[in-house]
Design a protein around this motif. Structure first.
Motif, PDB file in Angstrom:
ATOM      1  N   UNK A 113       0.828   0.751  -4.648  1.00  0.00           N
ATOM      2  CA  UNK A 113       0.181  -0.452  -4.108  1.00  0.00           C
ATOM      3  C   UNK A 113      -0.701  -0.196  -2.894  1.00  0.00           C
ATOM      4  N   UNK A 114      -0.209   0.620  -1.973  1.00  0.00           N
ATOM      5  CA  UNK A 114      -0.902   0.812  -0.687  1.00  0.00           C
ATOM      6  C   UNK A 114      -1.966   1.901  -0.813  1.00  0.00           C
ATOM      7  N   UNK A 115      -3.207   1.615  -0.438  1.00  0.00           N
ATOM      8  CA  UNK A 115      -4.267   2.625  -0.514  1.00  0.00           C
ATOM      9  C   UNK A 115      -3.915   3.859   0.315  1.00  0.00           C
ATOM     10  N   UNK A 116      -4.283   5.016  -0.182  1.00  0.00           N
ATOM     11  CA  UNK A 116      -3.945   6.259   0.508  1.00  0.00           C
ATOM     12  C   UNK A 116      -4.490   6.284   1.935  1.00  0.00           C
ATOM     13  N   UNK A 117      -5.643   5.686   2.146  1.00  0.00           N
ATOM     14  CA  UNK A 117      -6.243   5.679   3.481  1.00  0.00           C
ATOM     15  C   UNK A 117      -5.409   4.893   4.485  1.00  0.00           C
ATOM     16  N   UNK A 118      -4.581   3.960   4.009  1.00  0.00           N
ATOM     17  CA  UNK A 118      -3.743   3.144   4.886  1.00  0.00           C
ATOM     18  C   UNK A 118      -2.278   3.586   4.875  1.00  0.00           C
ATOM     19  N   UNK A 119      -1.976   4.598   4.114  1.00  0.00           N
ATOM     20  CA  UNK A 119      -0.589   4.978   3.871  1.00  0.00           C
ATOM     21  C   UNK A 119       0.037   5.724   5.038  1.00  0.00           C
ATOM     22  N   UNK A 120       1.322   5.458   5.263  1.00  0.00           N
ATOM     23  CA  UNK A 120       2.111   6.187   6.252  1.00  0.00           C
ATOM     24  C   UNK A 120       3.043   7.195   5.574  1.00  0.00           C
ATOM     25  N   UNK A 121       2.894   7.331   4.261  1.00  0.00           N
ATOM     26  CA  UNK A 121       3.721   8.284   3.516  1.00  0.00           C
ATOM     27  C   UNK A 121       3.163   9.689   3.680  1.00  0.00           C
TER      28      UNK A 121
END
Length: 340
Positions: free
Chosen positions: A220-228
């Motif tokens: 769901x979360x775009x890679x650019x916004x990801x904290x993973x």
């Protein structure tokens, strides 16, 4: 319906906590339903619900989901199940298994009943904001070998080797008077959901868990916004996935079954299909791995499958061919005796 892709196989991860006292009676019909559609993987039935990951054609998986949600045998108990889809270029499972167990995820804490009470679900889109709050303790409820491949930035690793160890971690590291807000996550949402029920029973008040787990977040979360950070271990032949649920770079040691990073494979103790830095020096595992690889090579040269339902089908085919050959030989022998 599962999303349309060009990949030949759709992977379904599903779980639902529900009262299921008749789980034993549901086993055989569910297995028959899946096998008739050439679905493979594992589904677990327990008094507390359903859990599993399976794969098949897009149409077969759609039929299975419809069956679980609408068939009268389940009396609507799986409606609202946590469902996630992924795609695979090759079948990631060897065979179909439906198992019955005391729990769909083993904690051995009967007071933790997610069907009765759980923590607050947090949607993947809201997860970054929650774990950025300074008074929130973020805890990874997976096992240590899973955490090695990836985790959320700043998350605590309880260093457990099984989910049952989580109870000891709570006892020694967490305090309901001190830890006012706890956020937990796991692969698909099931562990942290049960862990949240456990913490609530232990007196913790503000307990949060990532809905759908890491897999839902990566989808769901775009890679650019990801904290993973890193990859997410999965329990099938894909080994790990990354953002967008694309298959990752991790591989699996065939001797000890540990997930391996690129650094592990560059280690001097790594020998493909035989050993890795985690099991090198274990003579028993080395011998077992060597024999397994020998059998794989023999099967490859013979052009037959080595494991799973394909291997069973090959074995059945070879058995039938031998029986036919014996029958022909017997018929020829009889004909020769009659002519003489």
């Amino acid at each position: 319906m599962p999303p349309q892709t060009n990949a030949p196989f759709t992977v379904l991860a599903i779980y639902k906590f529900a009262e299921l006292p008749d789980h034993e009676a549901l086993k055989a019909p569910l297995a028959a339903f899946c096998c008739a559609r050439e679905i493979r993987g594992t589904l677990i039935l327990a008094p507390e619900g359903l859990n599993g990951t399976v794969a098949g054609t897009r149409e077969a998986i759609a039929e299975l989901v419809s069956h679980l949600l609408t068939d009268g045998a389940y009396a609507g108990r799986f409606v609202g199940a946590e469902i996630k889809y992924a795609s695979a270029e090759t079948m990631p499972f060897l065979r179909m298994k439906v198992r019955t167990k005391p729990e769909i995820v083993t904690l051995r804490a009967p007071e933790a009943n997610p069907a009765r009470r759980v923590g607050t679900y947090v949607a993947p889109q809201a997860w970054n904001g929650l774990i950025a709050e300074p008074d929130v303790r973020v805890i990874d409820t997976r096992n240590d070998y899973e955490v090695r491949l990836g985790r959320f930035a700043g998350a605590e690793d309880p260093a457990t080797t099984s989910f049952t160890d989580f109870k000891a971690y709570v006892e020694t590291h967490l305090d309901p008077e001190r830890d006012r807000k706890i956020a937990m996550y796991c692969t698909g949402g099931i562990r942290c959901e049960k862990a949240s029920a456990y913490l609530l029973e232990k007196g913790f008040e503000a307990v949060y868990h990532l809905k759908g787990g890491i897999l839902a977040y990566l989808e769901t979360v775009p890679e650019a916004e990801s904290l993973w950070q890193g990859e997410c271990f999965v329990f099938d032949e894909r080994v790990a996935v990354g953002h967008g649920l694309l298959v990752g770079e991790a591989s699996l040691c065939r001797a000890c079954r540990m997930p391996l990073t690129a650094a592990d494979r560059a280690h001097p103790d790594y020998v493909e299909n035989l050993s890795c830095p985690h099991c090198a020096g274990d003579a028993r595992k080395a011998a077992s791995a060597a024999e397994r690889q020998r059998q794989v090579e023999l099967a490859r040269h013979a052009g037959i499958a080595h494991l799973g339902e394909d291997a069973a089908a090959d074995a059945q085919r070879r058995k039938a061919e031998k029986a036919e050959l014996r029958a022909r030989s017997a018929a020829q022998s009889t004909g020769t005796r009659q002519r003489s």
